[in-house]
Design a protein around this motif. Sequence first.
Motif, PDB file in Angstrom:
ATOM      1  N   TRP A   7      24.143  41.715  34.312  1.00  0.00           N
ATOM      2  CA  TRP A   7      23.385  41.747  35.551  1.00  0.00           C
ATOM      3  C   TRP A   7      22.760  40.381  35.846  1.00  0.00           C
ATOM      4  O   TRP A   7      22.790  39.899  36.990  1.00  0.00           O
ATOM      5  N   ALA A  25      28.437  43.467  38.732  1.00  0.00           N
ATOM      6  CA  ALA A  25      27.112  43.780  38.216  1.00  0.00           C
ATOM      7  C   ALA A  25      26.877  45.275  38.178  1.00  0.00           C
ATOM      8  O   ALA A  25      26.326  45.812  37.206  1.00  0.00           O
ATOM      9  N   ALA A  26      27.323  45.984  39.211  1.00  0.00           N
ATOM     10  CA  ALA A  26      27.048  47.409  39.322  1.00  0.00           C
ATOM     11  C   ALA A  26      28.013  48.281  38.523  1.00  0.00           C
ATOM     12  O   ALA A  26      27.608  49.295  37.937  1.00  0.00           O
ATOM     13  N   ASN A  54      24.602  45.015  29.201  1.00  0.00           N
ATOM     14  CA  ASN A  54      24.315  45.300  30.615  1.00  0.00           C
ATOM     15  C   ASN A  54      23.339  44.305  31.242  1.00  0.00           C
ATOM     16  O   ASN A  54      23.559  43.813  32.355  1.00  0.00           O
ATOM     17  N   ALA A 107      23.965  38.449  39.126  1.00  0.00           N
ATOM     18  CA  ALA A 107      22.926  38.311  40.143  1.00  0.00           C
ATOM     19  C   ALA A 107      22.558  36.846  40.364  1.00  0.00           C
ATOM     20  O   ALA A 107      22.308  36.425  41.506  1.00  0.00           O
TER      21      ALA A 107
END
Length: 371
Positions: A306, A339-340, A302, A310
């Motif tokens: 991210w 990312a989410a 994760n 990002a």
Amino acid sequence: MSEQMTSERHATWLELFFDLVVVAAVSQLTHLLVHPSGVHVAAFFVLYTAIWLVWTSFTIYSNVASEATHTRTMLLGMVGLAAMAAAIPEATGAHSAVFAAAYLYTSGVASQGLNRTGRIVKGWSAAQRNAGLLPFIVAFWVDDPRWKLALWALGVAMTLCFAMVVDNNDPERMRQFQERMDERAERHGRPLPVFQAWDPHASHLGERLGLFIIIVLGEAVLQLIGAIGEVEWGWSQVGIGLAGFGLLIGLWWLNFRFGFDEENQTPPRILLPAHLVVAVSITLIAFGLGTAAEHATDPLPNLHRWLLCAALVLCLALCALANRAWWAFAILAAPLALAAFGSALSAVTVVLVLAAAVAGFVVYFNRRSTA
């Protein structure tokens, strides 16, 4: 008095030699993210900024000093920067004093070199008056790595904010600076000339900033090829290799066509912080692509997903903002969604979508520039 250097200038062999230390530093910084904790991730950003500030100070020094650049000053800076790079793996532990001392030392060497030129740099005061040195000094008496890192973060933040806000061309500020320099010179018996406000040579600065981006892009290619070479090849690995390489080509095209080049006339107080954001982003993208090659058919961790998504969003958003390409922001919805909500997606899927987003930017900017 304000002067502008107008003669054509290019990076010297000495400056290119100096940049080789940056290659080692960037490589060391990415090692902090291999098994990341909160402290390691924070250390990556703080140490990267500190190293970049040192590099920037010597870049400004060689820009302003021009043919009068002292080889000894640049080599002393290289030694200090190399010490910072070597200390990175234990920068918050056993080697914290080495890193902080090297940062203070190199900042002083660059500042003294600039003061000897008799010129006050307009647009980027951090090269001569580093407002954030005090937190680094206080940190010598702090044992807790988190508080030490917090003090360093405060120091680099103060330096950046001061450089972006303070105008060195203000007559009153120049007068105060001249008085302080005269007092210091009188104590040491070394007279200094009357200082003049000086604009950095725009084409030389643009070239040096571009060379730094080339360095981090080269590190990205190295990490991607190294990671692909160490795993068993299948369609997923081939897909990541091709998509990742295409993504880096797209970033190269966008940065040097619409970002950092020798014709860039953006004021240093805006251009330099933007350069830091892009350099950090590309470094994170490089690390993310290398990690993706190792987990081609599995979901990315994760934190790594991210950081990768990002970083790409930041890099592309800055390009769109700088060129007022408002419609390009719609393309960023894809990496933001990854990312989410992309925790279940394989690494190869993530890289393919990100490469498609970069390709969308390239197509959009190409059509925009043609129109």
